[in-house]
Design a protein around this motif. Structure first.
Motif, PDB file in Angstrom:
ATOM      1  N   THR A 175      19.216  28.344 -28.916  1.00 25.82           N
ATOM      2  CA  THR A 175      19.870  28.722 -29.017  1.00 25.82           C
ATOM      3  C   THR A 175      18.973  30.395 -28.606  1.00 25.82           C
ATOM      4  OG1 THR A 175      21.295  28.022 -30.241  1.00 25.82           O
ATOM      5  CG2 THR A 175      21.990  31.176 -29.988  1.00 25.82           C
ATOM      6  N   GLU A 176      19.442  31.241 -27.581  1.00 24.20           N
ATOM      7  CA  GLU A 176      19.371  32.732 -27.361  1.00 24.20           C
ATOM      8  C   GLU A 176      19.781  32.955 -27.421  1.00 24.20           C
ATOM      9  OE1 GLU A 176      17.221  32.744 -23.770  1.00 24.20           O
ATOM     10  OE2 GLU A 176      18.769  32.101 -22.559  1.00 24.20           O
ATOM     11  N   VAL A 177      20.557  34.775 -27.762  1.00 27.71           N
ATOM     12  CA  VAL A 177      20.777  35.817 -28.612  1.00 27.71           C
ATOM     13  C   VAL A 177      20.766  37.081 -26.594  1.00 27.71           C
ATOM     14  CG1 VAL A 177      22.088  35.340 -30.436  1.00 27.71           C
ATOM     15  CG2 VAL A 177      20.259  37.132 -29.785  1.00 27.71           C
ATOM     16  N   GLY A 200      19.318  50.695 -26.095  1.00 31.56           N
ATOM     17  CA  GLY A 200      19.205  49.272 -27.391  1.00 31.56           C
ATOM     18  C   GLY A 200      19.324  48.741 -27.162  1.00 31.56           C
ATOM     19  N   ASP A 201      19.235  48.394 -25.700  1.00 29.87           N
ATOM     20  CA  ASP A 201      19.522  47.357 -24.932  1.00 29.87           C
ATOM     21  C   ASP A 201      18.443  45.999 -24.818  1.00 29.87           C
ATOM     22  OD1 ASP A 201      19.963  44.819 -23.704  1.00 29.87           O
ATOM     23  OD2 ASP A 201      20.280  45.396 -21.564  1.00 29.87           O
ATOM     24  N   LEU A 202      18.505  45.021 -25.918  1.00 30.94           N
ATOM     25  CA  LEU A 202      16.516  44.015 -25.696  1.00 30.94           C
ATOM     26  C   LEU A 202      17.046  43.137 -25.109  1.00 30.94           C
ATOM     27  CD1 LEU A 202      16.962  43.681 -29.882  1.00 30.94           C
ATOM     28  CD2 LEU A 202      15.701  45.500 -28.785  1.00 30.94           C
ATOM     29  N   GLY A 203      18.097  42.900 -24.339  1.00 32.49           N
ATOM     30  CA  GLY A 203      18.025  41.722 -22.681  1.00 32.49           C
ATOM     31  C   GLY A 203      18.383  40.621 -24.269  1.00 32.49           C
ATOM     32  N   TRP A 204      17.785  39.249 -23.855  1.00 35.18           N
ATOM     33  CA  TRP A 204      17.965  37.705 -24.116  1.00 35.18           C
ATOM     34  C   TRP A 204      16.781  38.090 -24.906  1.00 35.18           C
ATOM     35  CZ3 TRP A 204      22.389  35.361 -24.210  1.00 35.18           C
ATOM     36  CH2 TRP A 204      23.336  35.860 -23.377  1.00 35.18           C
ATOM     37  N   PHE A 205      16.685  36.663 -26.042  1.00 35.42           N
ATOM     38  CA  PHE A 205      15.772  36.277 -26.865  1.00 35.42           C
ATOM     39  C   PHE A 205      15.571  35.716 -27.899  1.00 35.42           C
ATOM     40  CE2 PHE A 205      17.916  40.123 -29.844  1.00 35.42           C
ATOM     41  CZ  PHE A 205      17.413  39.134 -30.096  1.00 35.42           C
ATOM     42  N   THR A 206      14.720  34.260 -27.653  1.00 33.49           N
ATOM     43  CA  THR A 206      15.217  33.755 -29.248  1.00 33.49           C
ATOM     44  C   THR A 206      14.762  33.696 -30.610  1.00 33.49           C
ATOM     45  OG1 THR A 206      12.847  32.782 -28.401  1.00 33.49           O
ATOM     46  CG2 THR A 206      14.917  32.357 -27.658  1.00 33.49           C
ATOM     47  N   LYS A 207      15.319  33.867 -31.517  1.00 35.43           N
ATOM     48  CA  LYS A 207      14.535  33.543 -32.909  1.00 35.43           C
ATOM     49  C   LYS A 207      13.457  34.215 -33.003  1.00 35.43           C
ATOM     50  CE  LYS A 207      16.825  32.590 -37.478  1.00 35.43           C
ATOM     51  NZ  LYS A 207      17.482  31.887 -37.890  1.00 35.43           N
ATOM     52  N   ASP A 208      12.249  33.434 -32.411  1.00 34.16           N
ATOM     53  CA  ASP A 208      10.601  33.343 -33.159  1.00 34.16           C
ATOM     54  C   ASP A 208      10.228  35.158 -32.107  1.00 34.16           C
ATOM     55  OD1 ASP A 208      11.452  32.269 -30.691  1.00 34.16           O
ATOM     56  OD2 ASP A 208       9.203  31.363 -30.073  1.00 34.16           O
ATOM     57  N   ARG A 209      10.913  34.945 -31.150  1.00 35.73           N
ATOM     58  CA  ARG A 209      10.454  36.703 -30.826  1.00 35.73           C
ATOM     59  C   ARG A 209      10.806  37.346 -31.483  1.00 35.73           C
ATOM     60  NH1 ARG A 209      10.382  36.696 -25.103  1.00 35.73           N
ATOM     61  NH2 ARG A 209       9.417  38.258 -25.497  1.00 35.73           N
ATOM     62  N   MET A 210      11.485  38.044 -32.872  1.00 29.93           N
ATOM     63  CA  MET A 210      11.487  38.579 -33.734  1.00 29.93           C
ATOM     64  C   MET A 210      11.217  38.824 -35.104  1.00 29.93           C
ATOM     65  SD  MET A 210      12.667  41.163 -31.481  1.00 29.93           S
ATOM     66  CE  MET A 210      13.562  40.796 -29.826  1.00 29.93           C
ATOM     67  N   VAL A 211      10.213  39.579 -35.445  1.00 37.81           N
ATOM     68  CA  VAL A 211       9.967  39.682 -36.571  1.00 37.81           C
ATOM     69  C   VAL A 211      11.364  38.931 -37.651  1.00 37.81           C
ATOM     70  CG1 VAL A 211       8.600  41.764 -36.861  1.00 37.81           C
ATOM     71  CG2 VAL A 211      11.151  41.704 -37.330  1.00 37.81           C
TER      72      VAL A 211
END
Length: 294
Positions: A143-145, A187-198
């Motif tokens: 899942t990506e958000v 503040g837009d981060l775009g789409w990302f998966t869980k492993d891309r963030m701390v």
């Protein structure tokens, strides 16, 4: 201008330029070659320009296209030939060291020619499609958000920003005014998966449902207020979007496979054992809370 261009392009070294030129001048021009210039009677043809373009392509200024690109390389070859002729008058091509360098350049050119042919033969439409299909098939469901965030130094500032957005102010407007993340407009981060963030940020973002806003979240970068916009299964990019990367992978794999095959069939003897390398100390990967998906 030509002497400046020569300086830009001489990254491969004067020895390479001299060696290539000697090889070029030693070979008779093919009948269909068009002479573009003469330097003290030595002809430079369109075939020479093509050869130089193939060799120097990645080092040429990107803004040069078409005829301007060819003229740029022709000027380089003219300057090169002037230097070559001076080197020949000084008898630099007669030294043992030059002979060694020329032999090295010949071997390198042969290697590049074969590997280039291997890559060209390997990159077929069938191979590209097969590689792409295998990669798409092996992608694990994920899942990506899509989210926005506000990053501030203190918890009090985060609470103040949260109060503003919950009071009806536009999240992006508040982010532009107070957020300390310059890489996320509005503040837009775009789409990302869980492993891309701390971890702290990712956990908080993935607990939200679309439209929800988090309480202040602390990470190593400061305090965040997160707004979740959307969730979806991660989409594998279409072939047209990644064709270049897939083609490069197919070519490099074919070349690597050839090297492995040649090594397996060869008798290689080292007169000295290779020095033992100490394993590099692995540093933890630093993840950014606002790393945009490219």
């Amino acid at each position: 201008m030509p002497h400046l261009e020569t300086k830009r392009l001489r990254g491969r070294g004067a020895v390479v330029a001299l060696g290539v030129s000697v090889l070029l001048t030693a070979v008779a021009l093919p009948a269909q070659a068009k002479v573009l210039a003469k330097v003290n009677g030595v002809e430079i043809s369109d075939d020479d320009v093509k050869t130089a373009l193939d060799d120097l392509g990645s080092g040429l200024p990107r803004q040069l296209e078409g005829k301007a690109r060819e003229n740029y390389v022709l000027d380089f070859l003219i300057d090169e030939q002037l230097v070559v002729q001076k080197a020949q008058r000084d008898k630099l091509g007669e030294s043992p060291d030059f002979a060694k360098k020329l032999a090295y350049l010949r071997d390198k050119a042969l290697m590049e020619s074969l590997l280039g042919k291997i890559a060209k033969d390997a990159v077929t439409e069938d191979a590209i499609k097969k590689t792409y299909d295998e990669a798409a098939k092996n992608q694990k469901p994920e899942t990506e958000v899509h989210a926005h965030h506000i990053l501030v130094p203190t918890e009090d500032e985060a609470k103040a920003a949260l109060k503003r957005v919950k009071g009806g102010e536009d999240f992006g407007k508040v982010a532009d005014e107070v957020s300390k993340d310059p890489g996320a407009r509005g503040g837009d981060l775009g789409w990302f998966t869980k492993d891309r963030m701390v971890p702290e940020f990712a956990e908080a973002a993935y607990k939200l449902e679309p439209g929800q806003i988090s309480d202040p979240v602390k990470t190593q970068f400061g305090w965040h207020v997160i707004k979740l916009d959307e969730k979806r299964p991660k989409v594998f990019p279409p072939l047209d979007q990644v064709r270049e990367q897939v083609s490069r992978y197919v070519a490099q794999k074919a070349q690597s496979d050839l090297i492995v095959q040649l090594r397996e069939g060869a008798k290689i003897e080292r007169t000295e054992a290779p020095a033992e390398e100490k394993p590099a100390e692995k540093k933890p990967e630093e993840k950014k809370p606002a790393e945009k998906k490219k």
